[in-house]
Write a protein that holds these residues in place. Sequence first.
Motif, PDB file in Angstrom:
ATOM      1  N   ASP A  44       3.685  19.538  -6.035  1.00 12.56           N
ATOM      2  CA  ASP A  44       3.793  20.701  -5.152  1.00 12.56           C
ATOM      3  C   ASP A  44       2.435  21.206  -4.667  1.00 12.56           C
ATOM      4  O   ASP A  44       2.328  22.326  -4.171  1.00 12.56           O
ATOM      5  N   ARG A  45       1.393  20.393  -4.799  1.00 15.49           N
ATOM      6  CA  ARG A  45       0.082  20.790  -4.259  1.00 15.49           C
ATOM      7  C   ARG A  45       0.067  20.448  -2.772  1.00 15.49           C
ATOM      8  O   ARG A  45      -0.173  19.321  -2.363  1.00 15.49           O
ATOM      9  N   ASN A  46       0.346  21.456  -1.978  1.00 15.75           N
ATOM     10  CA  ASN A  46       0.669  21.247  -0.562  1.00 15.75           C
ATOM     11  C   ASN A  46      -0.410  20.539   0.239  1.00 15.75           C
ATOM     12  O   ASN A  46      -0.109  19.673   1.059  1.00 15.75           O
ATOM     13  N   ALA A  47      -1.664  20.908   0.030  1.00 15.53           N
ATOM     14  CA  ALA A  47      -2.731  20.318   0.841  1.00 15.53           C
ATOM     15  C   ALA A  47      -2.802  18.811   0.617  1.00 15.53           C
ATOM     16  O   ALA A  47      -2.855  18.034   1.569  1.00 15.53           O
ATOM     17  N   ALA A  48      -2.783  18.393  -0.638  1.00 12.81           N
ATOM     18  CA  ALA A  48      -2.838  16.960  -0.941  1.00 12.81           C
ATOM     19  C   ALA A  48      -1.584  16.260  -0.439  1.00 12.81           C
ATOM     20  O   ALA A  48      -1.648  15.153   0.100  1.00 12.81           O
ATOM     21  N   MET A  49      -0.445  16.902  -0.603  1.00 14.77           N
ATOM     22  CA  MET A  49       0.824  16.307  -0.170  1.00 14.77           C
ATOM     23  C   MET A  49       0.832  16.088   1.346  1.00 14.77           C
ATOM     24  O   MET A  49       1.366  15.081   1.832  1.00 14.77           O
ATOM     25  N   ASP A  50       0.233  16.993   2.082  1.00 14.69           N
ATOM     26  CA  ASP A  50       0.183  16.852   3.543  1.00 14.69           C
ATOM     27  C   ASP A  50      -0.553  15.583   3.950  1.00 14.69           C
ATOM     28  O   ASP A  50      -0.131  14.881   4.874  1.00 14.69           O
ATOM     29  N   PHE A  51      -1.651  15.294   3.276  1.00 12.05           N
ATOM     30  CA  PHE A  51      -2.421  14.090   3.608  1.00 12.05           C
ATOM     31  C   PHE A  51      -1.652  12.821   3.234  1.00 12.05           C
ATOM     32  O   PHE A  51      -1.709  11.815   3.951  1.00 12.05           O
ATOM     33  N   ILE A  52      -0.925  12.877   2.134  1.00 14.85           N
ATOM     34  CA  ILE A  52      -0.120  11.720   1.721  1.00 14.85           C
ATOM     35  C   ILE A  52       1.017  11.504   2.714  1.00 14.85           C
ATOM     36  O   ILE A  52       1.304  10.361   3.108  1.00 14.85           O
ATOM     37  N   GLU A  53       1.661  12.583   3.128  1.00 13.04           N
ATOM     38  CA  GLU A  53       2.732  12.459   4.115  1.00 13.04           C
ATOM     39  C   GLU A  53       2.214  11.848   5.412  1.00 13.04           C
ATOM     40  O   GLU A  53       2.842  10.952   5.988  1.00 13.04           O
ATOM     41  N   GLU A  54       1.063  12.317   5.874  1.00 14.40           N
ATOM     42  CA  GLU A  54       0.487  11.781   7.107  1.00 14.40           C
ATOM     43  C   GLU A  54       0.199  10.289   6.965  1.00 14.40           C
ATOM     44  O   GLU A  54       0.467   9.498   7.880  1.00 14.40           O
ATOM     45  N   LYS A 103      12.009  15.466  -0.664  1.00 15.90           N
ATOM     46  CA  LYS A 103      12.191  16.039   0.678  1.00 15.90           C
ATOM     47  C   LYS A 103      11.157  15.455   1.646  1.00 15.90           C
ATOM     48  O   LYS A 103      11.480  15.109   2.791  1.00 15.90           O
ATOM     49  N   MET A 104       9.918  15.370   1.187  1.00 14.65           N
ATOM     50  CA  MET A 104       8.876  14.801   2.031  1.00 14.65           C
ATOM     51  C   MET A 104       9.138  13.325   2.309  1.00 14.65           C
ATOM     52  O   MET A 104       9.033  12.860   3.452  1.00 14.65           O
ATOM     53  N   LEU A 105       9.504  12.586   1.274  1.00 18.54           N
ATOM     54  CA  LEU A 105       9.760  11.154   1.436  1.00 18.54           C
ATOM     55  C   LEU A 105      10.953  10.912   2.352  1.00 18.54           C
ATOM     56  O   LEU A 105      10.956   9.965   3.150  1.00 18.54           O
ATOM     57  N   LEU A 106      11.960  11.768   2.241  1.00 18.78           N
ATOM     58  CA  LEU A 106      13.138  11.639   3.090  1.00 18.78           C
ATOM     59  C   LEU A 106      12.778  11.852   4.554  1.00 18.78           C
ATOM     60  O   LEU A 106      13.276  11.149   5.438  1.00 18.78           O
ATOM     61  N   TYR A 107      11.891  12.808   4.809  1.00 14.83           N
ATOM     62  CA  TYR A 107      11.464  13.062   6.187  1.00 14.83           C
ATOM     63  C   TYR A 107      10.680  11.872   6.741  1.00 14.83           C
ATOM     64  O   TYR A 107      10.877  11.467   7.895  1.00 14.83           O
ATOM     65  N   ALA A 132       0.814  -1.214   0.000  1.00 12.74           N
ATOM     66  CA  ALA A 132       0.000   0.000   0.000  1.00 12.74           C
ATOM     67  C   ALA A 132       0.846   1.261   0.000  1.00 12.74           C
ATOM     68  O   ALA A 132       0.328   2.359  -0.220  1.00 12.74           O
ATOM     69  N   VAL A 133       2.144   1.121   0.246  1.00 13.27           N
ATOM     70  CA  VAL A 133       3.035   2.284   0.283  1.00 13.27           C
ATOM     71  C   VAL A 133       3.328   2.795  -1.124  1.00 13.27           C
ATOM     72  O   VAL A 133       3.348   4.011  -1.362  1.00 13.27           O
ATOM     73  N   PHE A 134       3.545   1.891  -2.069  1.00  9.35           N
ATOM     74  CA  PHE A 134       3.893   2.315  -3.431  1.00  9.35           C
ATOM     75  C   PHE A 134       2.823   3.194  -4.079  1.00  9.35           C
ATOM     76  O   PHE A 134       3.156   4.205  -4.720  1.00  9.35           O
ATOM     77  N   PRO A 135       1.518   2.867  -3.934  1.00 12.24           N
ATOM     78  CA  PRO A 135       0.511   3.783  -4.482  1.00 12.24           C
ATOM     79  C   PRO A 135       0.552   5.168  -3.845  1.00 12.24           C
ATOM     80  O   PRO A 135       0.312   6.173  -4.531  1.00 12.24           O
ATOM     81  N   LEU A 136       0.870   5.246  -2.561  1.00 10.44           N
ATOM     82  CA  LEU A 136       0.983   6.545  -1.899  1.00 10.44           C
ATOM     83  C   LEU A 136       2.152   7.347  -2.470  1.00 10.44           C
ATOM     84  O   LEU A 136       2.050   8.558  -2.672  1.00 10.44           O
TER      85      LEU A 136
END
Length: 232
Positions: A108-118, A145-149, A95-99
């Motif tokens: 760079d769409r921050n709102a969507a990226m935030d939910f994916i990061e969470e 950068k997000m994936l690294l975090y 399930a990680v690969f689809p995320l």
Amino acid sequence: MNEWAETAVEQLNGMTPSVLINGMEKFSDVFDLFLYMAEHADDDIPPIVIQKLKSFKNEAISALADLAASHLESDPDMLFIAAVSALGEFELTDAVFPLIDLAYKVNDRNAAMDFIEEALRNAGTCVIEPLLEILEGKEIGTVEKMLLYVLASAGSNCRDDRIYRLLRQAFRTMEDKMPAVICLNVYGDGRAIPMLRGYLERNRQIEKNLFFEILGTIEKLGGRTDDFSRLF
């Protein structure tokens, strides 16, 4: 949610929601329930529904990934959020690969990226191998950068030399050092202390916020910083 799941409901002929949901045999029935709750429930989707979805594994992962992808054209709505969150709650490598794929699609769409990061962070240590695979040898852009975090966060509870090498390489090669320093702080490996101290020794004129972030990271990792305290 547990109380709700185990409380008999008159409209269900006295059955509890848990009995009804656990008794569902068709994926389509469970997925329809998930969709209904995503659109109409005031609270988060009950864990019992997520776990029932998870029991269908690949079929559920594919359907949730398709659902999220079909809602990328606008700001993240409830269906996108529910699908992404469920993928993270599965805590499965598959399930990680689809995320990750979704992260590159939203970029760079921050709102969507935030939910994916969470969602990735909620997935736990199962993200480590997929993220190592994706990040190895890649230049660090917005998504990376997000994936690294996320990798540093997951790795802090499951140390791996490959993670430290990737974080060290990011710090050495990134023009903007701040994201890499934050990741080193989160990962918590004291081996980074000489590298961070060396950077401060070689660069006496650096941006103030970065200086204090490096200083704080060195201290958190157990290193000395008193010899740098008068630089600012």
